[in-house]
Write a protein that holds these residues in place. Sequence first.
Motif, mmCIF file in Angstrom:
data_model
loop_
_atom_site.group_PDB
_atom_site.id
_atom_site.type_symbol
_atom_site.label_atom_id
_atom_site.label_comp_id
_atom_site.label_asym_id
_atom_site.label_seq_id
_atom_site.Cartn_x
_atom_site.Cartn_y
_atom_site.Cartn_z
ATOM 1 N N ALA A 138 -3.997 -4.850 -16.548
ATOM 2 C CA ALA A 138 -2.747 -5.197 -15.672
ATOM 3 C C ALA A 138 -1.930 -4.799 -15.377
ATOM 4 O O ALA A 138 -1.651 -3.563 -15.954
ATOM 5 N N ASN A 139 -1.571 -4.769 -13.809
ATOM 6 C CA ASN A 139 -0.787 -4.377 -13.674
ATOM 7 C C ASN A 139 0.256 -4.966 -12.453
ATOM 8 O O ASN A 139 -0.023 -6.368 -11.632
ATOM 9 N N ASP A 141 1.198 -4.503 -9.404
ATOM 10 C CA ASP A 141 0.525 -4.569 -7.722
ATOM 11 C C ASP A 141 0.229 -4.162 -7.539
ATOM 12 O O ASP A 141 -0.174 -2.090 -8.129
ATOM 13 N N ALA A 142 -0.655 -3.767 -6.476
ATOM 14 C CA ALA A 142 -1.832 -2.644 -5.925
ATOM 15 C C ALA A 142 -0.910 -1.061 -6.483
ATOM 16 O O ALA A 142 -1.743 -0.037 -6.617
ATOM 17 N N GLY A 143 -0.125 -0.278 -6.038
ATOM 18 C CA GLY A 143 0.952 0.101 -5.710
ATOM 19 C C GLY A 143 1.479 0.868 -7.166
ATOM 20 O O GLY A 143 1.149 2.488 -7.429
ATOM 21 N N SER A 144 1.644 -0.195 -8.608
ATOM 22 C CA SER A 144 1.304 0.282 -9.641
ATOM 23 C C SER A 144 0.143 0.612 -10.635
ATOM 24 O O SER A 144 0.931 1.062 -11.166
ATOM 25 N N ILE A 145 -1.206 0.878 -9.796
ATOM 26 C CA ILE A 145 -2.091 0.971 -10.755
ATOM 27 C C ILE A 145 -2.107 2.166 -11.291
ATOM 28 O O ILE A 145 -2.316 3.445 -10.356
ATOM 29 N N ILE A 146 -2.553 2.954 -12.390
ATOM 30 C CA ILE A 146 -2.235 4.684 -12.728
ATOM 31 C C ILE A 146 -3.442 4.931 -12.777
ATOM 32 O O ILE A 146 -4.272 4.214 -13.343
ATOM 33 N N PHE A 147 -4.220 6.265 -12.594
ATOM 34 C CA PHE A 147 -5.758 6.714 -12.545
ATOM 35 C C PHE A 147 -6.559 5.682 -11.857
ATOM 36 O O PHE A 147 -7.644 6.206 -12.145
ATOM 37 N N ILE A 164 -14.236 -1.514 -15.251
ATOM 38 C CA ILE A 164 -13.217 -1.492 -14.797
ATOM 39 C C ILE A 164 -12.972 -2.491 -14.391
ATOM 40 O O ILE A 164 -13.358 -2.713 -12.783
ATOM 41 N N ARG A 165 -12.043 -3.284 -14.363
ATOM 42 C CA ARG A 165 -11.152 -4.653 -14.241
ATOM 43 C C ARG A 165 -10.044 -4.225 -13.711
ATOM 44 O O ARG A 165 -9.281 -4.626 -14.198
ATOM 45 N N HIS A 166 -8.728 -4.946 -12.544
ATOM 46 C CA HIS A 166 -7.760 -4.910 -12.444
ATOM 47 C C HIS A 166 -7.469 -5.946 -12.241
ATOM 48 O O HIS A 166 -7.376 -6.846 -11.443
ATOM 49 N N HIS A 167 -6.142 -6.057 -13.079
ATOM 50 C CA HIS A 167 -5.396 -7.333 -12.448
ATOM 51 C C HIS A 167 -4.528 -7.806 -12.029
ATOM 52 O O HIS A 167 -3.551 -6.389 -12.885
ATOM 53 N N LEU A 168 -3.723 -7.819 -10.984
ATOM 54 C CA LEU A 168 -2.710 -7.713 -10.203
ATOM 55 C C LEU A 168 -1.530 -9.166 -10.421
ATOM 56 O O LEU A 168 -1.778 -9.993 -10.612
ATOM 57 N N GLY A 172 -2.064 -12.675 -8.930
ATOM 58 C CA GLY A 172 -2.524 -13.785 -10.034
ATOM 59 C C GLY A 172 -1.515 -14.690 -11.038
ATOM 60 O O GLY A 172 -2.216 -15.033 -11.944
ATOM 61 N N GLY A 173 -0.658 -13.521 -10.909
ATOM 62 C CA GLY A 173 0.534 -14.336 -12.012
ATOM 63 C C GLY A 173 0.419 -13.497 -13.220
ATOM 64 O O GLY A 173 -1.241 -12.692 -13.266
ATOM 65 N N PHE A 174 1.085 -13.622 -14.355
ATOM 66 C CA PHE A 174 0.718 -12.817 -15.560
ATOM 67 C C PHE A 174 -0.963 -13.461 -16.384
ATOM 68 O O PHE A 174 -0.886 -14.017 -16.043
ATOM 69 N N ILE A 175 -0.569 -12.374 -16.785
ATOM 70 C CA ILE A 175 -2.327 -12.863 -17.339
ATOM 71 C C ILE A 175 -2.795 -13.549 -18.517
ATOM 72 O O ILE A 175 -1.141 -13.659 -19.786
#
Length: 333
Positions: A138-139, A141-147, A164-168, A172-175
Motif C-alpha cells: 500500500a502506498n 500514489d504511484a510515485g511513492s512505490i518503492i522497489f 505483487i498487488r499494489h494499493h494506491l 482507492g482510499g486507505f486500505i
Amino acid sequence: MVRDHGFHPVRIKRIVQETADTRTYVLDAPFPYRAGQFLTVRACGALRSYSMSSSPETDDELMTTVKRVPGGLVSNWMHEHLAPGDVIETTAPAGVFCLRETDEPLVAYCGGSGITPVLSLAKTALATTSRRVRVLSANRDAGSIIFGSALTELAERHPDRFEIRHHLDDQGGFIRDCQVREFAGTDLDADFYLCGPAPFMDLAEHALLARGVDAGRIFSERFTPAADEAPSGPGNGGAAEKDGTVSIVLAGKRRSVPRHSGETLLESARRAGLMPPFSCESGNCGTCIAQVTEGEAKMRVNNALDDDEVTEGWVLTCQGEPVTPDITVVYED
C-alpha cells in the motif's frame, strides 16, 4: 555471546534514489545477516534502525533503504549530507523478522517503506525454497512505490510463485479490513508478515485474526513506539516505590535507584541520570540491550533477542521489568 552489539565504521559504496524521498545505501560491510534483519545507525546523537532491502542469498552487496521522514533527525541528515565514500557508524545486523523453515506460503502486507524487509524476505524465499510468495503493498500514489521495478522483475521471473498487488491511496482510499481478508484468501496456514505504519499494521493484524489466522503465524516489524509505550522519561513521577534497588552500569558508571512499580529498566536508567542507548522502544530493534548480572527481569515484548541471548541474561531494557527486589543491569561499553 551470540551477537555483536557494538558500532562499526561502514563506508557507503553507492546511493540509489528509489523515490523522491527514499534512498538505498549500498554499504561496504562484511556483516553476515539474515533476510528481514536491520542495522542501527548512530548519527546526530541519535540511534535509528533501518531494514536491509538486500538478500544474503541473491545480492553480493549489503543494502539498507531509508525513507526521509518529515522532521526526522537521522533520515533527513542521511539524505542531505551523505555521499558515496562517506563513513557511518552502524551495528551489525539484528532482528527476528526472518523466515521460518516451512513450505507454507508467505503472505505480506506492507505500507510505504515497510516493503523494505519484505523485499529481502521475498527474494530469499523465492531463491532458496519452493514457497509461494504474495505481497500486498500500500502506498500513497504511484510515485511513492518503492522497489517497483524490482517487484515487477520478481513477478516476471517467478510467475507461478510470486504475486505483487499494489494499493494506491489516492485511487482507492486507505486500505480496509475487507481487502486484507480478501488478499489472505484461503492461505490461512501461511506465514503472514506485516510492516508499515502502526495503524496499517494494527488493521491488518486485526483483520487476519478475524479471518481465522493463528496469532502465531503473524509476524510484525515495528520501529515506532505505540502511543501507550511512549517513554516516561526522567522525572515523570507518579510511580509507586517498591522494595528493592535497580542498579545500572553504563560506560563505567554505576547508579542505583529505588525500584518503581511498572517501570522498565530503561526508565530506571533515565531516572538515575544516565543516557542509555535506545531507538524503537517497542521491543523490536535491540538497540537498548543490556545484560542482567544480578536478579531477574521479565520482558513485556521481545522481537529482537533469540533464546540463547535471553538464556545468557541479555534483556531489552525498554521492555524489561524487574521481577526480583534487587537487580543489576550492565550495558556493553
